[in-house]
Design an enzyme around this catalytic site. Sequence first.
Site, PDB file in Angstrom:
ATOM      1  N   ASN A  46       0.851  -1.201   0.000  1.00  0.00           N
ATOM      2  CA  ASN A  46       0.000   0.000   0.000  1.00  0.00           C
ATOM      3  C   ASN A  46       0.883   1.246   0.000  1.00  0.00           C
ATOM      4  O   ASN A  46       2.109   1.158   0.020  1.00  0.00           O
ATOM      5  CB  ASN A  46      -0.958  -0.026   1.199  1.00  0.00           C
ATOM      6  CG  ASN A  46      -0.202  -0.108   2.507  1.00  0.00           C
ATOM      7  OD1 ASN A  46       0.547   0.806   2.861  1.00  0.00           O
ATOM      8  ND2 ASN A  46      -0.356  -1.216   3.214  1.00  0.00           N
ATOM      9  N   LYS A  51       8.729 -17.211 -10.503  1.00  0.00           N
ATOM     10  CA  LYS A  51       7.947 -16.091 -11.024  1.00  0.00           C
ATOM     11  C   LYS A  51       6.701 -16.621 -11.764  1.00  0.00           C
ATOM     12  O   LYS A  51       6.822 -17.523 -12.600  1.00  0.00           O
ATOM     13  CB  LYS A  51       8.831 -15.275 -11.976  1.00  0.00           C
ATOM     14  CG  LYS A  51       8.178 -14.024 -12.461  1.00  0.00           C
ATOM     15  CD  LYS A  51       9.130 -13.236 -13.338  1.00  0.00           C
ATOM     16  CE  LYS A  51       8.370 -12.145 -14.057  1.00  0.00           C
ATOM     17  NZ  LYS A  51       9.148 -11.535 -15.109  1.00  0.00           N
ATOM     18  N   PRO A  93      -2.524 -12.070  10.430  1.00  0.00           N
ATOM     19  CA  PRO A  93      -2.801 -11.887  11.864  1.00  0.00           C
ATOM     20  C   PRO A  93      -2.976 -10.401  12.156  1.00  0.00           C
ATOM     21  O   PRO A  93      -2.348  -9.565  11.494  1.00  0.00           O
ATOM     22  CB  PRO A  93      -1.536 -12.428  12.535  1.00  0.00           C
ATOM     23  CG  PRO A  93      -0.473 -12.356  11.492  1.00  0.00           C
ATOM     24  CD  PRO A  93      -1.170 -12.547  10.173  1.00  0.00           C
ATOM     25  N   ASP A  94      -3.815 -10.065  13.101  1.00  0.00           N
ATOM     26  CA  ASP A  94      -3.960  -8.655  13.491  1.00  0.00           C
ATOM     27  C   ASP A  94      -2.931  -8.376  14.587  1.00  0.00           C
ATOM     28  O   ASP A  94      -3.032  -8.882  15.704  1.00  0.00           O
ATOM     29  CB  ASP A  94      -5.380  -8.373  13.985  1.00  0.00           C
ATOM     30  CG  ASP A  94      -5.622  -6.876  14.093  1.00  0.00           C
ATOM     31  OD1 ASP A  94      -4.810  -6.189  14.748  1.00  0.00           O
ATOM     32  OD2 ASP A  94      -6.607  -6.391  13.509  1.00  0.00           O
ATOM     33  N   ILE A  95      -1.919  -7.591  14.237  1.00  0.00           N
ATOM     34  CA  ILE A  95      -0.793  -7.386  15.144  1.00  0.00           C
ATOM     35  C   ILE A  95      -1.231  -6.657  16.405  1.00  0.00           C
ATOM     36  O   ILE A  95      -1.006  -7.125  17.531  1.00  0.00           O
ATOM     37  CB  ILE A  95       0.340  -6.593  14.443  1.00  0.00           C
ATOM     38  CG1 ILE A  95       0.792  -7.357  13.203  1.00  0.00           C
ATOM     39  CG2 ILE A  95       1.497  -6.335  15.396  1.00  0.00           C
ATOM     40  CD1 ILE A  95       1.678  -6.568  12.267  1.00  0.00           C
ATOM     41  N   PHE A 127      -4.223   2.936  14.882  1.00  0.00           N
ATOM     42  CA  PHE A 127      -4.550   3.975  13.900  1.00  0.00           C
ATOM     43  C   PHE A 127      -5.652   3.441  13.002  1.00  0.00           C
ATOM     44  O   PHE A 127      -5.735   2.237  12.779  1.00  0.00           O
ATOM     45  CB  PHE A 127      -3.322   4.316  13.040  1.00  0.00           C
ATOM     46  CG  PHE A 127      -2.469   5.394  13.637  1.00  0.00           C
ATOM     47  CD1 PHE A 127      -1.732   5.151  14.787  1.00  0.00           C
ATOM     48  CD2 PHE A 127      -2.424   6.654  13.063  1.00  0.00           C
ATOM     49  CE1 PHE A 127      -0.954   6.151  15.355  1.00  0.00           C
ATOM     50  CE2 PHE A 127      -1.654   7.667  13.612  1.00  0.00           C
ATOM     51  CZ  PHE A 127      -0.914   7.415  14.763  1.00  0.00           C
ATOM     52  N   LYS A 141     -13.261  -0.252  15.877  1.00  0.00           N
ATOM     53  CA  LYS A 141     -11.935  -0.876  15.996  1.00  0.00           C
ATOM     54  C   LYS A 141     -11.361  -0.720  17.397  1.00  0.00           C
ATOM     55  O   LYS A 141     -10.663  -1.608  17.879  1.00  0.00           O
ATOM     56  CB  LYS A 141     -10.980  -0.274  14.955  1.00  0.00           C
ATOM     57  CG  LYS A 141     -11.277  -0.773  13.564  1.00  0.00           C
ATOM     58  CD  LYS A 141     -10.429  -0.115  12.505  1.00  0.00           C
ATOM     59  CE  LYS A 141     -10.930  -0.562  11.125  1.00  0.00           C
ATOM     60  NZ  LYS A 141     -10.236   0.129  10.039  1.00  0.00           N
ATOM     61  N   LYS A 161     -10.575  -4.387  18.796  1.00  0.00           N
ATOM     62  CA  LYS A 161      -9.153  -4.733  18.939  1.00  0.00           C
ATOM     63  C   LYS A 161      -8.669  -4.573  20.376  1.00  0.00           C
ATOM     64  O   LYS A 161      -7.485  -4.723  20.652  1.00  0.00           O
ATOM     65  CB  LYS A 161      -8.311  -3.857  17.997  1.00  0.00           C
ATOM     66  CG  LYS A 161      -8.589  -4.123  16.521  1.00  0.00           C
ATOM     67  CD  LYS A 161      -7.692  -3.292  15.628  1.00  0.00           C
ATOM     68  CE  LYS A 161      -8.174  -3.340  14.190  1.00  0.00           C
ATOM     69  NZ  LYS A 161      -7.152  -3.863  13.265  1.00  0.00           N
TER      70      LYS A 161
HETATM   71  O1  C5P Z   1      -6.353  -2.256   8.960  1.00  0.00           O
HETATM   72  P1  C5P Z   1      -7.124  -1.676  10.120  1.00  0.00           P
HETATM   73  O2  C5P Z   1      -7.937  -0.495   9.760  1.00  0.00           O
HETATM   74  O3  C5P Z   1      -7.862  -2.705  10.903  1.00  0.00           O
HETATM   75  O4  C5P Z   1      -5.979  -1.084  11.078  1.00  0.00           O
HETATM   76  C1  C5P Z   1      -6.286  -0.495  12.302  1.00  0.00           C
HETATM   77  C2  C5P Z   1      -5.132  -0.652  13.241  1.00  0.00           C
HETATM   78  O5  C5P Z   1      -4.794  -2.019  13.361  1.00  0.00           O
HETATM   79  C3  C5P Z   1      -3.851   0.056  12.863  1.00  0.00           C
HETATM   80  O6  C5P Z   1      -3.304   0.529  14.074  1.00  0.00           O
HETATM   81  C4  C5P Z   1      -2.975  -1.035  12.278  1.00  0.00           C
HETATM   82  O7  C5P Z   1      -1.601  -0.775  12.519  1.00  0.00           O
HETATM   83  C5  C5P Z   1      -3.427  -2.241  13.068  1.00  0.00           C
HETATM   84  N1  C5P Z   1      -3.346  -3.505  12.328  1.00  0.00           N
HETATM   85  C6  C5P Z   1      -2.495  -4.478  12.763  1.00  0.00           C
HETATM   86  N2  C5P Z   1      -2.446  -5.687  12.111  1.00  0.00           N
HETATM   87  C7  C5P Z   1      -3.235  -5.930  11.061  1.00  0.00           C
HETATM   88  C8  C5P Z   1      -4.120  -4.935  10.598  1.00  0.00           C
HETATM   89  C9  C5P Z   1      -4.134  -3.741  11.243  1.00  0.00           C
HETATM   90  O8  C5P Z   1      -1.755  -4.263  13.728  1.00  0.00           O
HETATM   91  N3  C5P Z   1      -3.175  -7.108  10.446  1.00  0.00           N
END
Ligand code: C5P
Length: 406
Positions: A213, A292, A308-310, A327, A341, A345
Amino acid sequence: MLQLANKRILLGISGGIAAYKSAELVRILTKAGANVRVVMTQGAKEFITPLTLQALSGNPVHHTLLDEEAEAGMGHIELARWADLILIAPATADLIAKLAAGMGDELLTTLVLASKAPLFLAPAMNQQMWAAATTQQNLRTLADLKGDDFALFGPDSGVQACGDVGPGRMLEPTDIASLLAQRFQPGLLTGCKVVITAGPTREALDPVRYISNHSSGKMGYALAQAAVDAGAQVTLISGPVRIPAPDRVTLVNTISAQDMLEASLATMGNCDLFIASAAVADYRPANVAEQKIKKAGDEIQLTLTKNPDIVATIANHQQRPATVVGFAAETTDVDGYARGKLASKNLDMIVANDVSRSDIGFNSDDNAVTLYSREGHQDFERMSKTLLATKLIQTFAERLRNLREH
Ligand code: C5P
């Protein structure tokens, strides 16, 4: 002594018997989190070896002005600019005289001339030399010239190496370090450990292609700088970006979301504040082709799998940091998605910005955001990311302070 964390101290050592105590001083300053670079006069090397000071400071010791090799490393002007402060311990009568006269006869005197940093002297000399009218006059000259940017630490009084009794002994290293620390206000985040994710992630499709992105990393890097300036110990976990890392952060370079998660888990121990400003790819290719991918038909199907959502992983971890901030870059219903969120989260705060606006956001130097917490929200009008970062860090620091006090 936490005030000395992250400070860049240029420690000058001149040639007096008290130079042996400078080794202990380096150890104390380094232990307090300062970055110490030692500069020795030729005379100092008669009393203590550069090797000892190099080992204790963890940095090369500087002692020659006209050495091509040394200048190729960190030249004297660079070194003069690098310093937040210059401390000279011991400062002999001879060195003080040279400083008062504005001489630049060797590296240390030249650095003092070339630097705007505050100057602190811990004098050490025979009591008669200390009492000499010229020495006292030289000190007055320096005090007049440098004003608030100058202070004397000591000297102490007592039995001297030469057998005389009187003022002229160098203060003990612990006293010098505490006097130095008193000169600085503790920062808002002094003693805090901060981990920040920043930039985009890259999710490989094959050995040459990836999904990513437009994140520039500017906001996260500005937050890292602001946190360092507030005295924090900062780890910056960064995806691939084109901007230089701020000074004094521990930079961990990552590529994919999976890498970033591993780096986050590995560094989150004892973390007080975790800030997730990275634009993490929500999905990655289910399979990474080993070779490739070749051009074939008119269409190609890609199967993506969820990353995974970090930040959610960190916020739901057993060793969850006291404050976890996310963010949210949104194009519609900023308010609704941001609040959603925050809850889903398990965050303490979320910084939301409207990336549909063309004047701010991803690649811009400016941003305008709203900060949501469980208690309410606060708008930050359009401003530079640098200023915004400072204001956000102040707000996060306030929350940490309130948590500590209640
Ligand atoms: O992508 P999204 O809008 O859900 O992101 C919101 C927050 O979650 C941001 O702080 C982003 O850094 C975090 N995030 C993350 N891991 C992901 C997707 C988003 O830590 N896979």
